[in-house]
Design a protein around this motif. Sequence first.
Motif, PDB file in Angstrom:
ATOM      1  N   ALA A 111      -3.905  -8.117  17.542  1.00  7.94           N
ATOM      2  CA  ALA A 111      -3.637  -8.013  16.106  1.00  7.94           C
ATOM      3  C   ALA A 111      -3.604  -9.395  15.458  1.00  7.94           C
ATOM      4  O   ALA A 111      -4.115  -9.586  14.349  1.00  7.94           O
ATOM      5  CB  ALA A 111      -2.321  -7.279  15.876  1.00  7.94           C
ATOM      6  N   GLU A 115      -4.818  -4.748   6.980  1.00  7.20           N
ATOM      7  CA  GLU A 115      -4.981  -5.088   8.385  1.00  7.20           C
ATOM      8  C   GLU A 115      -5.437  -3.844   9.146  1.00  7.20           C
ATOM      9  O   GLU A 115      -5.164  -2.722   8.733  1.00  7.20           O
ATOM     10  CB  GLU A 115      -3.663  -5.608   8.972  1.00  7.20           C
ATOM     11  N   SER A 143      -6.731  -1.814  21.171  1.00  8.32           N
ATOM     12  CA  SER A 143      -6.618  -3.271  21.045  1.00  8.32           C
ATOM     13  C   SER A 143      -7.845  -3.957  21.623  1.00  8.32           C
ATOM     14  O   SER A 143      -8.255  -5.012  21.157  1.00  8.32           O
ATOM     15  CB  SER A 143      -5.371  -3.770  21.776  1.00  8.32           C
ATOM     16  N   THR A 162       2.125   2.146  16.885  1.00  6.27           N
ATOM     17  CA  THR A 162       1.741   0.886  17.521  1.00  6.27           C
ATOM     18  C   THR A 162       2.788   0.531  18.569  1.00  6.27           C
ATOM     19  O   THR A 162       3.840   1.171  18.659  1.00  6.27           O
ATOM     20  CB  THR A 162       1.644  -0.275  16.516  1.00  6.27           C
TER      21      THR A 162
END
Lengths: 731, 290
Positions: free
Chosen positions: B278, A93, A293, A147
């Motif tokens: 995400a 990811e 993001s 994060t």
Amino acid sequence: MISALLYDDPHTVGPFRILARLGGGGMGTVFLARSADGRTVAVKTLHTRLAADTTLRTRFRLEADAARVIGSEHGAAVVDADPQAPTPWLATEYVLGPPLDVAVEGGGPLPEPAVRALGAALAAGLEQLHRSEVVHRDLKPSNVLVTAQGPRIIDFGIARAFGDEHLTNVGSAMGTPAFMSPEQAAGLEHAAAGDVFALAGVLVFAATGIGPFGGGAPTDLLYRVRYSEPDLGQVPESLRPLLVRCLAKDPAQRPSITELRTALGAVGGVPGDRRGFADLLPDAVLREIARRSDEVWREPPHRLPPPVPAEAPAARPASASGVSRRRLLAVSGGALLGGGLLGGGGWALFGGSGGGGGGGTKKDAVDRPKPPAALWSTALWCPDSGGEVMTVGRNLVMRAGIVLCGINAESGQGTWQANIEETWRSATDGTRVYGLRGYKDAASLAVCEVAQTDGELGKPLVELSAFTGKEQYNQLLCVVDGVAYLVAKAASGERWYLVAADLGTGKERWRSPVDGPPMNGLQAQAAPPALGGTVVGSRVVLCGNPADDSKFLGLSVHDKDTGRQLWRLSVTFAGTAPSRLVTDDRNIYVGAEDLTARRISDGELEWVVGMKGGSGNSGGEERRYSMPVVQDGVVYCTDGDQGLIAVDALSGTMNWQEKGLSGRKSTRDAAPAIGKRYAYCADDKGVRAIDLQAHKAVWTYEATPVVLTADSKGGRLYVRQEKRTIALPLA
Amino acid sequence: MERLRQDDPRRIGDLVTLARLDADGSRGVPELRYLARGADGGHTVLACLPPPGGDPTRWAAEAQQAARLTQPGFWPVGELGGTPAFPWYSSPYRPALPLPAVLAAYGGPLPEPLIRTLGGTLAEALASAHVLGIVHGGVCPAGVLLTACGPLLSCFGATRANPLAESTAAQATRLETGCLAPELAAGGPVDRAGDVYALGAVLAYAATGYTVPEWQEIPVGLRDIVMACRSRDPQGRPEPARVLAELLPGAAYGGLAGGTEPVSLPGRVVEALSRQSAEVLASALPSQGR
């Protein structure tokens, strides 16, 4: 950081389409990539040339295993991997957060609760790894991503199973000295207790901004790691005893990872509340997380073209991979004329009516529009360079000699003045105004904000002691996205650098050596180092200021994030030098004896209009083409005294040229200004409005313009004359 | 990201829906909004459909209008598609939270400094639109999408395209009553003063969780400006530029709306934004044949 692909980067890896680069190193490259089902991932590859090394290949496989073991809560979820491929790859990811070193650099040391929460989560991750009998061996700030949900451990490049001795030659001391365990530094076995030592070092860094053994040369660091006591002077009191134990030289004296996790989580931590973690982070780190993001969803930057030697641009075979239509339109060195090259498509602004016949001329003669009345006119001297009118919020800023003036856009009245000493020492980002601190009394280079109330220079936003503040020719090129780009002289020696200084963090981002101000022999020429510098996408374009007698213009392009010089060229020009840098997102445009477009990507000549030494009435003194301006894919400039031309920015094809102009002498140093209906040109009779449909002048506003600036947002055309500035409505 | 429901479309044109933007049971959402992806996996978008009970033709006309605008501070309308009876539009996805989701992530009404920044940015966006004669006509809490770089106004023209709040059709998606100025509820035309009224309702919502709070519930510092925006008399409402000046005294006009740099947001809100990003990054198209 997302950056453009290099020309020889792969287009696909395994089942993934490659979008952009995330990072690269000696062992391989990390790409941003997308699967056929639309999943976006980070793909790490091992260089093909290293894949033949079975040890490295095995280590790569182990890394994939370790990443699976740690899982998505504490690491990056593994999506897929193929360690057996010719180019082994691992897809995980894409984790949305900066590495800890970047986070601390940007937001300063973390507050104690954040350090504890970070430590507890990292310990939990390592615990999980150790339970599966894997040691990380290379835990350091750059391998921890911060994060909003907590830290993630990445990069298991040298992780290995307990007791798996043969994989690494222990004496080779892999890892990073600053966060290495003493046993690792000594070339001994680094077991689970070694990760505890490294984790404590990471926490010291998080809490103070520096590792427990400081910085410096690797050999010194290795010595200190093995023999010196750690420096925990800056660490919060309550963490110190725990970290001292973790940093014991004897692995047996250190607490276990479980003990460490419990101790960190017990006092003031936020166990179990992963969403609460974000509340502990400094604002700058949160903004960086938010930026990442958002950024990942923007269009990725274009792949960079192959590098070309700086000499004659050679024709490239059309079969080269990734040749774009634009590339095929490139011309080599010589001239190109006519419209035959433009292969249709919507690029020409005026489509059918572009090249030839102009209807409606009769009508023009009947109700020919009159020049508008000035909205205001104000006395203000225009400097030789940098006379463009800048808009700042809803107001205007103009340079006038050694002062910078804030002007009310509605009334034209001055609201403030700032002393900036030279025109090249100020810039605006459209919202704020910046200036360099005065060179008469400043020891170091500093960028300050100019208050838009009284023109006072505020406290330095960034102060760089590596550069002298006493240099008159230090130049502030531009401020973009909170970063100031400067050309400045080093504090010691005679070197000049292009410098990127972050106004948010107050730190230098990078520097790259460039030429200083132009010299006549040994005499400085009272001119700044650059005609201009600007940010175009991911690059910084710099155009050097040629000396009076020089016929060479120095162009260079640098990577915006690293400062790395991507190319540099000296291009010749005839006639007088251009007075500033003109670019769009693809090309640099230079109007001289010819009008050229040069690609920002590689510096190659994209097209040329006009032949060197051809017609024109320049006589070598005044150049043929004026300063160009580029708008909506069209380059406008005047050709000699024959009026305005409009050239397709992509192909160099002439879209149209002004008709029926005679007896006017163009002001070559003033670029045209473009409105919706008219283009405006400066000549000896005043400001000439040319109808963009009819390609004919419709009125002239009598003036002696030096600089024209169009403000399309505010609907104004600003005409600067030597001693007076006028605002006209822009149509 | 909110899971799709049984009655949600699986495809919108050549887009495959992945999730809903708005949480189940959200009130006052004037459009149906989906996270969707091209069938080739290449691009991810926010796709919007007219609300059940609304006038699809009117809605499509508003979307077409909006597609021509590139107003700073407005959520862009990219591609228009579908048929007159089943229109839709899409715009490139970027992480965004509807204002109700922001309050949910934060855990309640927002702190006053944040309301001032968000409200000031929205006021600036409206001010620059009004100067050009553009009326938004769809300002409401769910229409405010908070991105990393600040809030954007979506649901352009919703007031004109939606059933009036009084009508009983389409409970879930009808306009938020508190955002509809009295003169509009009475059937009057959409105008600038209506936008200001709705902006007041958005500010009230951010500060209390309701669009029509009691005035005592509104933080003291915001009370006057919110009440002025919500004046029953359209003439009595301030210009958006005035709202900006009240919320952010001394702010440089032109520096807020449509920014491209991240703004300061509370940790939990950043957490929700980055989690959405995400999740969409990690989400895959449903496998073929289902």
